[in-house]
Design a protein around this motif. Structure first.
Motif, PDB file in Angstrom:
ATOM      1  N   ASP A  61     -44.665   0.437  20.018  1.00 32.99           N
ATOM      2  CA  ASP A  61     -46.090   0.756  20.142  1.00 32.99           C
ATOM      3  C   ASP A  61     -46.341   2.210  20.517  1.00 32.99           C
ATOM      4  OD1 ASP A  61     -44.964   0.585  22.581  1.00 32.99           O
ATOM      5  OD2 ASP A  61     -46.642  -0.425  23.548  1.00 32.99           O
ATOM      6  N   THR A  62     -45.281   3.009  20.634  1.00 31.92           N
ATOM      7  CA  THR A  62     -45.503   4.349  21.159  1.00 31.92           C
ATOM      8  C   THR A  62     -46.334   5.204  20.214  1.00 31.92           C
ATOM      9  OG1 THR A  62     -43.433   5.080  20.227  1.00 31.92           O
ATOM     10  CG2 THR A  62     -43.412   4.437  22.531  1.00 31.92           C
ATOM     11  N   PHE A  63     -46.087   5.061  18.906  1.00 33.73           N
ATOM     12  CA  PHE A  63     -46.798   5.959  17.998  1.00 33.73           C
ATOM     13  C   PHE A  63     -48.299   5.724  18.050  1.00 33.73           C
ATOM     14  CE2 PHE A  63     -48.849   7.306  14.217  1.00 33.73           C
ATOM     15  CZ  PHE A  63     -48.415   8.603  14.134  1.00 33.73           C
ATOM     16  N   ALA A  64     -48.670   4.431  18.013  1.00 31.42           N
ATOM     17  CA  ALA A  64     -50.104   4.127  18.037  1.00 31.42           C
ATOM     18  C   ALA A  64     -50.739   4.692  19.303  1.00 31.42           C
ATOM     19  CB  ALA A  64     -50.311   2.617  17.957  1.00 31.42           C
ATOM     20  N   ALA A  65     -50.043   4.549  20.428  1.00 31.49           N
ATOM     21  CA  ALA A  65     -50.588   5.055  21.694  1.00 31.49           C
ATOM     22  C   ALA A  65     -50.727   6.566  21.650  1.00 31.49           C
ATOM     23  CB  ALA A  65     -49.678   4.644  22.845  1.00 31.49           C
ATOM     24  N   ALA A  66     -49.683   7.214  21.144  1.00 35.39           N
ATOM     25  CA  ALA A  66     -49.702   8.675  21.107  1.00 35.39           C
ATOM     26  C   ALA A  66     -50.800   9.161  20.180  1.00 35.39           C
ATOM     27  CB  ALA A  66     -48.346   9.199  20.648  1.00 35.39           C
ATOM     28  N   GLN A  67     -50.941   8.477  19.040  1.00 35.53           N
ATOM     29  CA  GLN A  67     -51.966   8.875  18.080  1.00 35.53           C
ATOM     30  C   GLN A  67     -53.347   8.732  18.680  1.00 35.53           C
ATOM     31  OE1 GLN A  67     -51.996   7.902  13.814  1.00 35.53           O
ATOM     32  NE2 GLN A  67     -53.564   6.429  14.284  1.00 35.53           N
ATOM     33  N   GLN A  68     -53.560   7.599  19.360  1.00 36.78           N
ATOM     34  CA  GLN A  68     -54.848   7.387  20.002  1.00 36.78           C
ATOM     35  C   GLN A  68     -55.154   8.501  20.997  1.00 36.78           C
ATOM     36  OE1 GLN A  68     -55.648   3.707  22.221  1.00 36.78           O
ATOM     37  NE2 GLN A  68     -55.590   2.786  20.188  1.00 36.78           N
ATOM     38  N   ALA A  69     -54.161   8.804  21.822  1.00 35.73           N
ATOM     39  CA  ALA A  69     -54.374   9.825  22.843  1.00 35.73           C
ATOM     40  C   ALA A  69     -54.731  11.151  22.189  1.00 35.73           C
ATOM     41  CB  ALA A  69     -53.125   9.975  23.703  1.00 35.73           C
ATOM     42  N   LEU A  70     -53.999  11.493  21.145  1.00 35.63           N
ATOM     43  CA  LEU A  70     -54.227  12.799  20.517  1.00 35.63           C
ATOM     44  C   LEU A  70     -55.575  12.838  19.798  1.00 35.63           C
ATOM     45  CD1 LEU A  70     -52.982  15.553  20.045  1.00 35.63           C
ATOM     46  CD2 LEU A  70     -52.075  14.721  17.898  1.00 35.63           C
ATOM     47  N   VAL A  71     -55.842  11.791  19.010  1.00 35.43           N
ATOM     48  CA  VAL A  71     -57.073  11.825  18.211  1.00 35.43           C
ATOM     49  C   VAL A  71     -58.296  11.792  19.120  1.00 35.43           C
ATOM     50  CG1 VAL A  71     -58.437  10.609  16.495  1.00 35.43           C
ATOM     51  CG2 VAL A  71     -55.988  10.843  16.178  1.00 35.43           C
ATOM     52  N   VAL A  72     -58.252  10.980  20.172  1.00 37.73           N
ATOM     53  CA  VAL A  72     -59.413  10.909  21.059  1.00 37.73           C
ATOM     54  C   VAL A  72     -59.630  12.244  21.768  1.00 37.73           C
ATOM     55  CG1 VAL A  72     -60.349   9.847  23.126  1.00 37.73           C
ATOM     56  CG2 VAL A  72     -59.276   8.445  21.389  1.00 37.73           C
ATOM     57  N   THR A  73     -58.550  12.835  22.292  1.00 36.21           N
ATOM     58  CA  THR A  73     -58.773  14.070  23.048  1.00 36.21           C
ATOM     59  C   THR A  73     -59.107  15.238  22.118  1.00 36.21           C
ATOM     60  OG1 THR A  73     -56.389  14.401  23.129  1.00 36.21           O
ATOM     61  CG2 THR A  73     -57.407  13.447  25.051  1.00 36.21           C
ATOM     62  N   VAL A  74     -58.428  15.302  20.982  1.00 41.68           N
ATOM     63  CA  VAL A  74     -58.759  16.384  20.055  1.00 41.68           C
ATOM     64  C   VAL A  74     -60.163  16.178  19.482  1.00 41.68           C
ATOM     65  CG1 VAL A  74     -58.190  17.418  17.841  1.00 41.68           C
ATOM     66  CG2 VAL A  74     -56.399  16.968  19.471  1.00 41.68           C
ATOM     67  N   GLY A  75     -60.495  14.915  19.203  1.00 41.44           N
ATOM     68  CA  GLY A  75     -61.832  14.622  18.704  1.00 41.44           C
ATOM     69  C   GLY A  75     -62.894  15.031  19.705  1.00 41.44           C
ATOM     70  N   GLY A  76     -62.648  14.727  20.977  1.00 39.28           N
ATOM     71  CA  GLY A  76     -63.597  15.136  21.998  1.00 39.28           C
ATOM     72  C   GLY A  76     -63.685  16.644  22.109  1.00 39.28           C
ATOM     73  N   ALA A  77     -62.549  17.296  21.847  1.00 41.49           N
ATOM     74  CA  ALA A  77     -62.528  18.749  22.001  1.00 41.49           C
ATOM     75  C   ALA A  77     -63.267  19.449  20.869  1.00 41.49           C
ATOM     76  CB  ALA A  77     -61.090  19.244  22.069  1.00 41.49           C
ATOM     77  N   LEU A  78     -63.512  18.751  19.748  1.00 40.03           N
ATOM     78  CA  LEU A  78     -64.186  19.424  18.630  1.00 40.03           C
ATOM     79  C   LEU A  78     -65.609  19.866  18.988  1.00 40.03           C
ATOM     80  CD1 LEU A  78     -62.874  17.320  15.628  1.00 40.03           C
ATOM     81  CD2 LEU A  78     -62.599  19.767  15.936  1.00 40.03           C
ATOM     82  N   PRO A  79     -66.436  18.930  19.498  1.00 36.69           N
ATOM     83  CA  PRO A  79     -67.749  19.418  19.937  1.00 36.69           C
ATOM     84  C   PRO A  79     -67.634  20.441  21.053  1.00 36.69           C
ATOM     85  CG  PRO A  79     -67.513  17.056  20.345  1.00 36.69           C
ATOM     86  CD  PRO A  79     -66.341  17.470  19.555  1.00 36.69           C
ATOM     87  N   MET A  80     -66.596  20.300  21.865  1.00 36.99           N
ATOM     88  CA  MET A  80     -66.418  21.260  22.953  1.00 36.99           C
ATOM     89  C   MET A  80     -66.238  22.667  22.392  1.00 36.99           C
ATOM     90  SD  MET A  80     -63.801  21.069  26.110  1.00 36.99           S
ATOM     91  CE  MET A  80     -62.319  21.886  25.640  1.00 36.99           C
ATOM     92  N   MET A  81     -65.472  22.715  21.290  1.00 35.69           N
ATOM     93  CA  MET A  81     -65.270  24.012  20.655  1.00 35.69           C
ATOM     94  C   MET A  81     -66.616  24.600  20.237  1.00 35.69           C
ATOM     95  SD  MET A  81     -62.697  24.469  17.516  1.00 35.69           S
ATOM     96  CE  MET A  81     -62.847  25.717  16.291  1.00 35.69           C
ATOM     97  N   VAL A  82     -67.465  23.742  19.665  1.00 37.77           N
ATOM     98  CA  VAL A  82     -68.785  24.236  19.276  1.00 37.77           C
ATOM     99  C   VAL A  82     -69.565  24.681  20.504  1.00 37.77           C
ATOM    100  CG1 VAL A  82     -70.912  23.663  18.095  1.00 37.77           C
ATOM    101  CG2 VAL A  82     -68.763  22.740  17.274  1.00 37.77           C
ATOM    102  N   GLY A  83     -69.395  23.937  21.608  1.00 35.24           N
ATOM    103  CA  GLY A  83     -70.058  24.330  22.847  1.00 35.24           C
ATOM    104  C   GLY A  83     -69.607  25.699  23.307  1.00 35.24           C
ATOM    105  N   PHE A  84     -68.315  25.939  23.209  1.00 26.97           N
ATOM    106  CA  PHE A  84     -67.791  27.252  23.579  1.00 26.97           C
ATOM    107  C   PHE A  84     -68.368  28.325  22.657  1.00 26.97           C
ATOM    108  CE2 PHE A  84     -63.584  25.673  25.690  1.00 26.97           C
ATOM    109  CZ  PHE A  84     -64.339  25.173  26.737  1.00 26.97           C
ATOM    110  N   ILE A  85     -68.415  27.977  21.353  1.00 29.15           N
ATOM    111  CA  ILE A  85     -69.000  28.938  20.411  1.00 29.15           C
ATOM    112  C   ILE A  85     -70.432  29.238  20.817  1.00 29.15           C
ATOM    113  CG2 ILE A  85     -69.734  29.268  18.020  1.00 29.15           C
ATOM    114  CD1 ILE A  85     -67.330  27.634  17.143  1.00 29.15           C
ATOM    115  N   ALA A  86     -71.158  28.164  21.178  1.00 22.52           N
ATOM    116  CA  ALA A  86     -72.556  28.352  21.572  1.00 22.52           C
ATOM    117  C   ALA A  86     -72.655  29.309  22.757  1.00 22.52           C
ATOM    118  CB  ALA A  86     -73.180  27.004  21.921  1.00 22.52           C
TER     119      ALA A  86
END
Lengths: 779, 494
Positions: free
Chosen positions: A165-190
């Motif tokens: 189950d490690t891959f699914a867990a790792a993928q979830q962790a990465l996609v959720v945090t990177v996904g959250g960071a995408l709007p953050m990037m726009v916030g930084f741009i703002a």
């Protein structure tokens, strides 16, 4: 803090060295297959070395923004370190715990290749975390932010040779945090675009207008909430427990998940004045705090229990920071440090329990107190801190939170009180559940009965952290003067005039509240007993996440099936429709011209053309259709003739004859049945309509352009230059071989390529043999 | 110098084709030529980076009467990119892996292709651009035929048919423009077209945009692309993936000054780009064949570029240029990785791949760098590309586009992780043991190094792109240089 002065150059070198040292050692370990034996020693050395450098900077009273490299000024990216008491003490925390974790992990993994890779990656992570803390630039911070997530991805899959189950867990962790960071990037741009700077220091010293603060905060929040595992983006954190325990201790409790809180502390001077600050952070924090506590009470695996407890306590930190006053920031800071220390220790302690009893299940553990007494004592120190018992650091910080709370503004205040009090009760309850479940009573399985005391190899790191927790509480006055006060001052940019932190303030409201919390927490624990609480009817976040990905994939699948498999005709129609749609408006004005009386000859030719077209679409055989097409071509040639353009007639005739001949020759090679068109009449009508519209639009275009006044510059020039300069009387020839000779040259090359290419296709040595072999395969 | 860049590959191609030397010599010559091209292109980039425009008028005819090559910062960047990709392709084409016959055919054809592409990047004449498109199309068609199998013929058919239609639309648009302004010179057109009747101008430009959009493969004109080069030898597929869609992108950038005369078209480009970004990545996510997955990704990534282009302004164009450079390098290296994976596993299906055949090590590292760069993780080149596009969208207040691109970015990461999961992630295996295959990073290593270099020199490269974008929008230097190609004297031959 006075002391020696370091020159700026030296500060830059030292800070950069401190950030890079672990990563360099980590890279060496990763690329050195025979370095297994050295992994642990190097890891400890690197982390400790970094800690020493940072301490040196701290003692020297470094407080500056150090510009290192203007990497991409146009994109606002600079490498610049912000060294002050707050950032440096966070660095001490990260590198100190790093050294301890390296020590523990060395014992936990043994001298294996896996250990080398895991420790190497841990070191790279450590560098990323240090960089995140020290960055002065928003986008540099973002870079390190993503790097920590990436390291976490690889570290979670450490045990992939044992667990599926490690891959699914790792993928979830990465996609959720990177996904959250995408709007953050726009916030930084703002922030950067609207203020013109991406420097945290500059932003903090002159905060943007309130509107900008709110917009930026709203965009940045998803990043913070996903990284710091706040509801509803929390689910990746329990999943990340698929990582080995030392890694969970370091990344998923002590450091990486704190990144969100750290950023909140950094952002407070920049966006803290926005109305959104409290009104978003407090409800989210309360929800996270309560849900985390509840789920912690529902776990059987003590590591998962601890993960949910981390979720809950991160929620607590968010509530505290969300109160949005300087005192609250002070309380959140203290809690962040206290939590990092005791939670890292507890995770390492769980690693010890696992090692001793070979299980992490509460339903199997029990009675470890007698079998591993030293471990029991160490974990008691840490758990006491977590539960907020005096005299531990955890008590101190919780006290501070409560005190702050009682001074908060009324509206969100009630919610925050509710969250923190209930959350704290939950904390006490699950701490009891954890501690008594492991160490008290009798062993609940045979494995546990055989549990052995563990050596100092395992015990050293948690013991150090336990002792720190204890002295952090006992030495409240010292902690306040030498740590909390300067840290808060550095974070806020000014000193707070507040009463000193003490363990004993006399009997006051926070103390009574605290006592009440402890008592009711214990009562809850007794009431629930050892049975885990149910998870409830809601689908878990990770299930939702998986179905979200699966949904996206199936949408993609249908898009693919629907569009990518269509015959070329569909694409052609699409391109034509798009290209000619603006021309449709030209049809109506040009209609008059199209229908102006035609001469008899012209009409006859038109009729001929029409017959050709009708034959083309209705004849059943290929040869018939080719001949019909030729008829159309010849009619066009006649039309040219009627419009007195003999050169065009010649060209058209030549082309027609040649294509017909080639076409007929090629048809001979075509195998398979004659096209059998049994398309519905509706579809055919549609085709007719489409073709007529495109045809009408093209005609309208030609006529409209024709009506424009002719621009004489080029023709006039060509007419005069052809005889005079180019010495040629035939304008077409001169154009082909002189004015536009390059076009002719390249077109000649194209024709040669086409000829030779076709020749190669038809006579190439490989072609027939391959065809034959494929043919045989099909047969 | 401009002539060398265009003519050298063509002549070398002819030489190799006619003389048919043995494979070793052929490879050496090909590599030598690409080396010369890289050096000349680098020189050109250096020359034009300060805003200077290099012009060469053919036959001594003064533009707009004759054809002129004109190299500004924008053209130079694409030329350097093509030269680099060509060199890497030649390096990656190896006798041991791809066979003698493939190499002997591929060398001259790739050189012809390069000649056409560079000619396209250089030309300042719209009709000449059309001719260069033809040269590119015929050489790519022949390259697609190299495998000589039925599948390669079938795969190439839609490519050819659709591109042919696109060319016809291009020609129609061109004819309209000529009818309206009496000129096909780009510098001249940008002046003449300002006063042209808007409704006709819109039709003409729409024809060009659809033609170039088809070549760039943006939604909804993209669906011929993913099936296009399934049988091509990997280095050639990498070359195609890297540069072919970029010719369309380049053409759109080149005529941006014309497009921006009609705000409706820019708007259309923004939406087409946003839709491409999302639709492409969703379709990619559903694939189990790595090459197909990657080519759907091209649709998505070109969407970012075209959207940025539609946003216009120096920021948008600079973002488009930077993103295009980044995407070419990354996509090419991913194709090389795909080839390595397919060969090791003897299957194209990701689901049948075995991590023990691919193993960790350098191949995983190469894939990781390329894939995470595509996903836009810092400090890799993709991050800067994404940052520049997002910033352009933000400053243009195009928030819906921004949202679309954000979602697309998320799925980009997910789809790269999908490849990782099947091909690289370790799983508990019933049987122990690794099947070690030798892996020489060679060309792939070089490409990945380039990606890293692009990431770390994002500052200067972006500055360059921004200058090129300002140049392109302003256009006065370009016009001045083109019209003064023959000096100040009277019209015609001196």
């Amino acid at each position: 803090m006075e002391g020696m002065r370091l020159s700026e150059g030296l500060q830059i070198s030292l800070t950069t060295a401190a950030v890079l040292l672990p990563a360099i050692v980590g890279l060496i370990l990763l690329g050195w297959p025979n370095g297994t034996w050295a992994a642990r020693g190097l890891g400890i050395l690197a982390s400790a070395g970094t800690a020493l450098i940072v301490l040196l900077l701290m003692i020297a009273g470094a407080d500056a923004v150090l510009q290192v490299w203007e990497m991409a000024p146009q994109l606002f990216i600079r490498v610049a370190w912000r060294v002050n008491f707050a950032t440096l003490s966070l660095c001490v925390l990260v590198s100190g715990i790093g050294a301890l974790v390296q020590h523990f992990a060395g014992a936990y993994f043994g001298r294996t290749d896996k250990a080398r890779c895991a420790l190497g990656t841990l070191l790279i992570f450590e560098s990323a975390m240090l960089g995140l803390i020290l960055s002065d630039d928003l986008f540099l911070l973002f870079t390190f932010w993503e790097l920590t997530g990436l390291c976490s991805f690889f570290l979670i899959t450490t045990d992939s040779d044992k667990r599926a189950d490690t891959f699914a867990a790792a993928q979830q962790a990465l996609v959720v945090t990177v996904g959250g960071a995408l709007p953050m990037m726009v916030g930084f741009i703002a922030l950067a675009v609207m203020t013109g700077t991406s420097s945290l220091t500059a932003l903090a010293s002159s905060p943007p207008p309130l509107g900008v603060q709110t917009v930026a905060l709203a965009l940045i929040l998803p990043g913070i909430l996903s990284k710091s595992a706040q509801v509803p983006l929390h689910f990746w954190l329990p999943g990340a427990m698929a990582a080995p325990t030392p890694i969970s201790a370091y990344l998923h409790s002590a450091t990486m998940v704190k990144a969100g809180i750290i950023l909140l502390l950094y952002l407070f001077p920049i966006c803290g004045a926005s109305w959104l600050w409290s009104s978003s952070l407090i409800p989210i924090g309360v929800l996270t705090c309560l849900w985390g506590s509840y789920r912690a009470l529902g776990q059987d695996d003590i590591k998962l229990l601890m993960a949910w407890s981390t979720v809950s306590q991160l929620g607590l930190m968010v509530i505290t920071a969300g109160l949005g006053t300087d005192l609250a920031i002070r309380a959140a800071t203290l809690y962040l440090f206290a939590h990092a220390i005791f939670k890292a220790g507890l995770f390492l302690g769980i690693g010890g329990i696992d090692h001793s009893a070979h299980t992490r299940r509460l339903s199997e553990l029990g009675g470890l107190g007698r079998r591993a007494p030293a471990l029991a004592v160490v974990v008691a120190l840490l758990a006491g801190s977590m539960a907020g018992l005096p005299p531990f650091a955890g008590f101190l910080s919780k006290e501070l939170v409560l005190k702050k709370l009682l001074m908060a503004e009324p509206f969100l205040h009630d919610l925050a009180v509710l969250g923190i009090v209930l959350g704290s009760v939950g904390t006490v309850a699950y701490t009891c559940r954890f501690y008594f479940g492991c160490f008290a009573g009798l062993p609940r399985s045979e494995e546990t009965e055989k549990a052995l005391p563990i050596g100092w190899n395992f015990l050293f790191a948690p013991a150090v952290l336990g002792v720190l927790s204890l002295f952090g509480g006992l030495g409240a006055v010292l902690v306040d003067r030498f740590f909390l006060e300067p840290t808060t001052a550095a974070l806020l940019g000014y000193s707070l005039a507040v009463p000193e932190l003490r363990l004993w303030h006399g009997v006051n409201v926070p103390l009574i509240l605290s006592t009440g919390i402890v008592i009711s927490g214990y009562a809850v624990h007794r009431f629930i007993g050892s049975k885990p609480l149910p998870a409830g009817p809601l689908p878990s976040g990770s299930q939702l996440f998986e179905s979200f990905l699966a949904g996206a994939q199936s949408i993609g699948g249908s898009l693919n099936r629907g569009l990518a498999g269509a015959p070329p005709a569909v694409y052609i129609a699409l391109a034509l429709a798009l290209a000619f749609s603006p021309a449709l408006w030209l049809i109506e004005p040009a209609l008059d011209q199209m229908l102006t009386p035609w001469s008899i000859t012209g009409l006859l030719i038109l009729v001929l053309l029409g017959i050709g077209l009708a034959l083309l679409v209705s004849l059943p055989t290929k040869v018939g259709r080719i001949l019909a097409l030729t008829t159309v071509g010849f009619s066009v040639a006649l039309l040219y003739g009627q419009l007195s353009a003999p050169d065009l007639v010649l060209t058209q005739l030549l082309v027609e004859v040649l294509t017909t001949v080639f076409f007929l020759l090629a048809v001979r090679f075509l195998v398979g049945k004659e096209p059998n068109e049994s398309k519905s009449t509706g579809l055919n009508a549609l085709r007719w309509l489409f073709a007529s519209l495109i045809g009408a639009a093209s005609a309208a275009l030609a006529l409209t352009v024709h009506k424009l006044p002719a621009d004489g510059r080029l023709p006039d020039y060509f007419f005069s230059a052809a005889p005079e300069v180019a010495h040629g009387l035939n304008l077409v020839n001169v154009t082909l071989v002189d004015f536009r000779a390059l076009d002719t040259l390249v077109e000649t090359l194209v024709v040669i390529l086409a000829c030779v290419g076709v020749l190669g296709l038809l006579t190439g040595r490989e072609w027939p043999s391959r065809k034959k072999s494929e043919h045989e395969k099909h047969a | 110098m401009l002539l060398i860049l265009f003519a050298l590959p063509a002549f070398a191609g002819l030489l190799l084709w006619l003389a048919r030397p043995n494979v070793k010599t052929s490879r050496r010559i090909a590599l030598l030529i690409s080396g010369i091209l890289i050096i000349s292109a680098a020189w050109l980039v250096q020359q034009t980076s300060q805003g200077a425009v290099q012009v060469m008028a053919f036959g001594g005819w003064r533009p707009p009467y004759g054809i002129a090559f004109a190299a500004d910062a924008l053209s130079s960047a694409f030329i350097l990119l093509q030269a680099l990709l060509l060199g890497i392709t030649f390096l990656a084409l190896r006798v041991e892996q791809h066979g003698e016959e493939t190499l002997l055919r591929a060398h001259p054809l790739a050189l012809f292709l390069t000649s056409g592409l560079i000619g396209g990047f250089l030309t300042g004449d719209l009709f000449n651009l059309f001719v260069m498109f033809e040269a590119v199309l015929i050489s790519s068609y022949l390259l697609l035929q190299i495998p000589g199998t039925r599948r390669s013929l079938a795969g190439a058919l839609p490519v050819i048919v659709v591109n042919f239609v696109a060319s016809a639309l291009f020609l129609a648009g061109l004819g309209l423009l000529y009818g309206m302004t009496g000129s096909v010179n780009l510098a001249d057109l940008s002046e003449q077209l300002v006063n042209a009747p808007p409704n006709l101008r819109r039709v003409a430009l729409a024809l060009l945009v659809v033609a170039f959009g088809t070549k760039a493969a943006i939604v909804p004109l993209s669906f011929w692309m993913p099936a296009s080069y399934p049988t091509l030898a990997a280095p050639l597929a990498a070359l195609f993936a890297g540069i072919m869609t970029k010719l369309g992108v380049y053409a759109l950038l080149r005529i941006h000054a014309l497009i921006s005369l009609d705000p409706g078209l820019s708007e259309a480009l923004i939406w087409a780009g946003g839709a491409s970004a999302l639709v492409g990545v969703l379709a990619a996510l559903s694939q189990y064949e790595m090459r197909r997955l990657l080519s759907f990704h091209s649709v998505s990534q070109v969407g970012y570029i075209v959207a940025a282009l539609g946003l216009g302004e120096p920021l948008g164009l600079a973002a488009a240029l930077f993103f295009a450079l980044h995407h070419s390098l990354v996509k090419s290296s991913l194709y090389l990785v795909a080839d390595e994976l397919e060969r090791r596993n003897a299957t194209r299906d990701l689901r049948k791949m075995d991590f023990r055949r691919t193993g960790g090590g350098l191949l995983a590292l190469c894939f990781g760098v390329a894939a995470f760069s595509l996903a836009g993780l810092p400090p890799l080149s993709g991050f800067f590309g994404k940052l520049s596009v997002f910033r352009a969208a933000f400053e243009a207040e195009s928030f819906v586009l921004l949202g679309l691109l954000l979602v697309a970015s998320l799925f980009t990461l997910a789809s790269m992780l999908k490849i990782w999961r099947f091909a690289f992630a370790r799983k508990p295996a019933p049987k122990k043991g690794e099947f070690h295959t030798q892996f020489q990073p060679g060309a792939l290593g070089l490409l990945v190094t380039l990606i890293l270099v692009l990431g770390f020199s994002a500052g200067p490269v972006y500055t360059y792109a921004l200058e090129a974008a300002k140049e392109n929008i302003d256009g006065s230097k370009y016009r001045e240089a083109v019209f003064n190609a023959m000096g100040e004297g009277p019209i015609g031959k001196p």
